[in-house]
Design a protein around this motif. Structure first.
Motif, mmCIF file in Angstrom:
data_model
loop_
_atom_site.group_PDB
_atom_site.id
_atom_site.type_symbol
_atom_site.label_atom_id
_atom_site.label_comp_id
_atom_site.label_asym_id
_atom_site.label_seq_id
_atom_site.Cartn_x
_atom_site.Cartn_y
_atom_site.Cartn_z
ATOM 1 N N VAL A 135 -61.940 -41.695 19.370
ATOM 2 C CA VAL A 135 -60.561 -41.972 19.779
ATOM 3 C C VAL A 135 -60.449 -43.064 20.833
ATOM 4 N N LEU A 136 -61.536 -43.395 21.507
ATOM 5 C CA LEU A 136 -61.472 -44.427 22.541
ATOM 6 C C LEU A 136 -61.494 -45.820 21.919
ATOM 7 N N GLY A 137 -60.783 -46.750 22.554
ATOM 8 C CA GLY A 137 -60.762 -48.126 22.062
ATOM 9 C C GLY A 137 -60.912 -49.153 23.163
ATOM 10 N N GLY A 138 -61.413 -48.738 24.332
ATOM 11 C CA GLY A 138 -61.489 -49.651 25.462
ATOM 12 C C GLY A 138 -62.428 -50.814 25.249
ATOM 13 N N CYS A 147 -57.025 -50.504 41.567
ATOM 14 C CA CYS A 147 -58.082 -51.420 41.129
ATOM 15 C C CYS A 147 -57.699 -52.887 41.271
ATOM 16 N N ALA A 148 -56.504 -53.183 41.758
ATOM 17 C CA ALA A 148 -56.031 -54.565 41.846
ATOM 18 C C ALA A 148 -57.001 -55.504 42.573
ATOM 19 N N PRO A 149 -57.632 -55.098 43.688
ATOM 20 C CA PRO A 149 -58.557 -56.026 44.364
ATOM 21 C C PRO A 149 -59.719 -56.481 43.496
ATOM 22 N N LEU A 150 -60.108 -55.681 42.496
ATOM 23 C CA LEU A 150 -61.220 -56.067 41.625
ATOM 24 C C LEU A 150 -60.838 -57.223 40.705
ATOM 25 N N ALA A 151 -59.531 -57.498 40.580
ATOM 26 C CA ALA A 151 -59.063 -58.638 39.792
ATOM 27 C C ALA A 151 -58.480 -59.721 40.696
ATOM 28 N N ILE A 173 -56.294 -64.125 31.358
ATOM 29 C CA ILE A 173 -56.710 -63.171 30.321
ATOM 30 C C ILE A 173 -57.997 -62.481 30.728
ATOM 31 N N ARG A 174 -58.983 -63.256 31.173
ATOM 32 C CA ARG A 174 -60.252 -62.626 31.570
ATOM 33 C C ARG A 174 -60.053 -61.719 32.781
ATOM 34 N N ARG A 175 -59.167 -62.079 33.681
ATOM 35 C CA ARG A 175 -58.874 -61.211 34.823
ATOM 36 C C ARG A 175 -58.245 -59.910 34.351
ATOM 37 N N SER A 176 -57.373 -59.982 33.359
ATOM 38 C CA SER A 176 -56.748 -58.762 32.842
ATOM 39 C C SER A 176 -57.781 -57.873 32.157
ATOM 40 N N VAL A 177 -58.740 -58.483 31.473
ATOM 41 C CA VAL A 177 -59.810 -57.698 30.848
ATOM 42 C C VAL A 177 -60.645 -57.001 31.922
ATOM 43 N N ARG A 178 -60.957 -57.736 32.998
ATOM 44 C CA ARG A 178 -61.733 -57.139 34.090
ATOM 45 C C ARG A 178 -60.964 -55.982 34.727
ATOM 46 N N LEU A 179 -59.671 -56.164 34.902
ATOM 47 C CA LEU A 179 -58.851 -55.100 35.479
ATOM 48 C C LEU A 179 -58.786 -53.896 34.549
ATOM 49 N N ALA A 180 -58.614 -54.133 33.255
ATOM 50 C CA ALA A 180 -58.554 -53.033 32.289
ATOM 51 C C ALA A 180 -59.854 -52.244 32.273
ATOM 52 N N ARG A 181 -60.968 -52.932 32.358
ATOM 53 C CA ARG A 181 -62.261 -52.243 32.368
ATOM 54 C C ARG A 181 -62.419 -51.395 33.623
ATOM 55 N N ALA A 182 -61.958 -51.898 34.745
ATOM 56 C CA ALA A 182 -62.032 -51.122 35.986
ATOM 57 C C ALA A 182 -61.159 -49.876 35.896
ATOM 58 N N VAL A 183 -59.958 -50.027 35.367
ATOM 59 C CA VAL A 183 -59.063 -48.877 35.197
ATOM 60 C C VAL A 183 -59.689 -47.858 34.243
ATOM 61 N N GLU A 238 -50.043 -58.718 28.212
ATOM 62 C CA GLU A 238 -49.157 -57.565 28.049
ATOM 63 C C GLU A 238 -49.772 -56.526 27.121
ATOM 64 N N SER A 239 -50.422 -56.963 26.061
ATOM 65 C CA SER A 239 -51.042 -56.023 25.121
ATOM 66 C C SER A 239 -52.218 -55.304 25.769
ATOM 67 N N ILE A 240 -53.003 -56.031 26.571
ATOM 68 C CA ILE A 240 -54.121 -55.394 27.263
ATOM 69 C C ILE A 240 -53.605 -54.347 28.239
ATOM 70 N N ALA A 241 -52.524 -54.668 28.952
ATOM 71 C CA ALA A 241 -51.961 -53.718 29.908
ATOM 72 C C ALA A 241 -51.506 -52.438 29.202
ATOM 73 N N GLU A 242 -50.715 -52.588 28.154
ATOM 74 C CA GLU A 242 -50.187 -51.413 27.456
ATOM 75 C C GLU A 242 -51.295 -50.612 26.786
ATOM 76 N N ASN A 243 -52.238 -51.294 26.169
ATOM 77 C CA ASN A 243 -53.293 -50.591 25.428
ATOM 78 C C ASN A 243 -54.361 -50.004 26.327
ATOM 79 N N THR A 244 -54.407 -50.420 27.586
ATOM 80 C CA THR A 244 -55.294 -49.730 28.520
ATOM 81 C C THR A 244 -54.885 -48.273 28.652
ATOM 82 N N SER A 245 -53.591 -48.020 28.591
ATOM 83 C CA SER A 245 -53.116 -46.638 28.582
ATOM 84 C C SER A 245 -53.330 -46.005 27.213
ATOM 85 N N ASP A 246 -52.844 -46.659 26.158
ATOM 86 C CA ASP A 246 -52.877 -46.060 24.824
ATOM 87 C C ASP A 246 -54.292 -45.807 24.314
ATOM 88 N N ALA A 247 -55.204 -46.743 24.567
ATOM 89 C CA ALA A 247 -56.534 -46.679 23.957
ATOM 90 C C ALA A 247 -57.601 -46.093 24.868
#
Length: 314
Positions: A84-87, A209-213, A278-288, A135-144
């Motif tokens: 079920v995970l998609g991170g 996690c904002a400081p990590l990005a 984009i790469r910063r958003s990926v780094r933030l999503a991974r931290a979250v 925007e998709s990375i932000a929303e899917n960090t929750s969904d996936a």
């Protein structure tokens, strides 16, 4: 659960035969048989799709408990969590979009955008493709990531499987268009309920996690508090607003989905996202995702210990 999280980090999603894809094909086949332009029909469709999946989770868990083998129970939880995970796949798609845009390959980026969202990519330039990706990375960090971990911690394997079924149905039929306005209503509303708490957890973890990005906790919290409720979705806005504040960008604007145009309120105080964001958003999503994984494993272990203390001692 921890083993499933590690499996997703190492393996990601298989190219063929993914359990979620198999469920999607079965749900699409059922839709062709039962479709009707009415809310009650959509309610029945959701029940026929989600009910058996949840019961499968209950049955598998029951068998594992009766057998009494902790390795079997652990293996079942690990496989369900991985399924079920998609991170990991989300991060890979974000990096792929960044690579296309960094190479000025707009055709490649437009062709890849469908892996992240359903917007019409044909009129989008580099800046709009970057915004759509963030925007998709932000929303899917929750969904996936956060939502399945939350439901796994709360309800075990049945929670994992049922959540992914609900979220998949929302992606398939939960659209505001002529075909799905009524038939997809139940799937969309059930997904809203299932994501209500996880989306807010995602927002809070994003702030922390904002400081990590390269961002500020204070700024991310301020944007989340001010703008999180302005999005038409009761849940996606919390995630996107938190990401906007953490990355110091402005998200929102006009989105085109086929013949449907949506004008969404802007969130954040910075400029529109650039390719570098984009790469910063990926780094933030991974931290979250990592923070959510730690919380979920801790919560699941506490739930398991509490359950074991309630079992009769013979």
């Amino acid at each position: 659960m921890l083993a499933g999280i590690v499996a997703d980090a190492v393996l990601g999603d298989p190219r063929r035969g993914h359990p979620v894809a198999l469920f999607g094909r079965a749900a699409a086949a059922l839709e062709r048989r039962v479709y009707g332009d009415a809310r009650p029909t959509g309610v029945g469709y959701v029940a026929l799709c989600v009910g058996p999946v949840a019961l499968l989770g209950v049955a598998v868990t029951g068998v594992g408990n009766r057998v009494g083998n902790p390795l079997l129970r652990g293996a079942v939880s690990a496989v369900a969590t991985w399924a079920v995970l998609g991170g990991t796949t989300l991060g890979r798609e974000g990096v792929a979009m960044a690579e296309f845009l960094e190479a000025d390959d707009l055709a490649g980026a437009r062709g890849r955008l469908s892996h992240l969202c359903g917007r019409d990519p044909s009129p989008l330039g580099s800046a709009e493709l970057a915004r759509a990706t963030v925007e998709s990375i932000a929303e899917n960090t929750s969904d996936a990531v956060v939502a399945p971990l939350f439901w796994g911690a709360v309800a075990g394997v049945p929670g994992l499987l049922a959540y992914r079924a609900v979220n998949t149905l929302d992606a398939m039929v939960g659209h505001r268009n002529a075909r799905y306005e009524r038939f997809g209503w139940a799937a969309a509303r059930l997904d809203d309920v299932a994501n209500f708490v996880p989306a807010r957890i995602t927002g809070l973890l994003t702030v922390l996690c904002a400081p990590l990005a390269g961002g500020s906790v204070r700024q991310a919290a301020g944007v989340l508090r001010r703008d999180g409720h302005r999005h038409p979705s009761p849940n996606a806005g919390r995630c996107e607003a938190a990401f906007a504040g953490a990355l110091d960008v402005t998200l929102g604007g006009t989105n085109v989905y086929g013949d449907r145009v949506e004008h969404r309120p802007e969130m954040g105080d910075g400029p529109k996202p650039s390719v570098g964001d984009i790469r910063r958003s990926v780094r933030l999503a991974r931290a979250v995702g990592l923070a959510a994984a730690g919380l979920a494993v801790l919560a699941a272990s506490r739930r398991a210990r509490g359950r074991s203390r309630c079992l009769p001692r013979w």
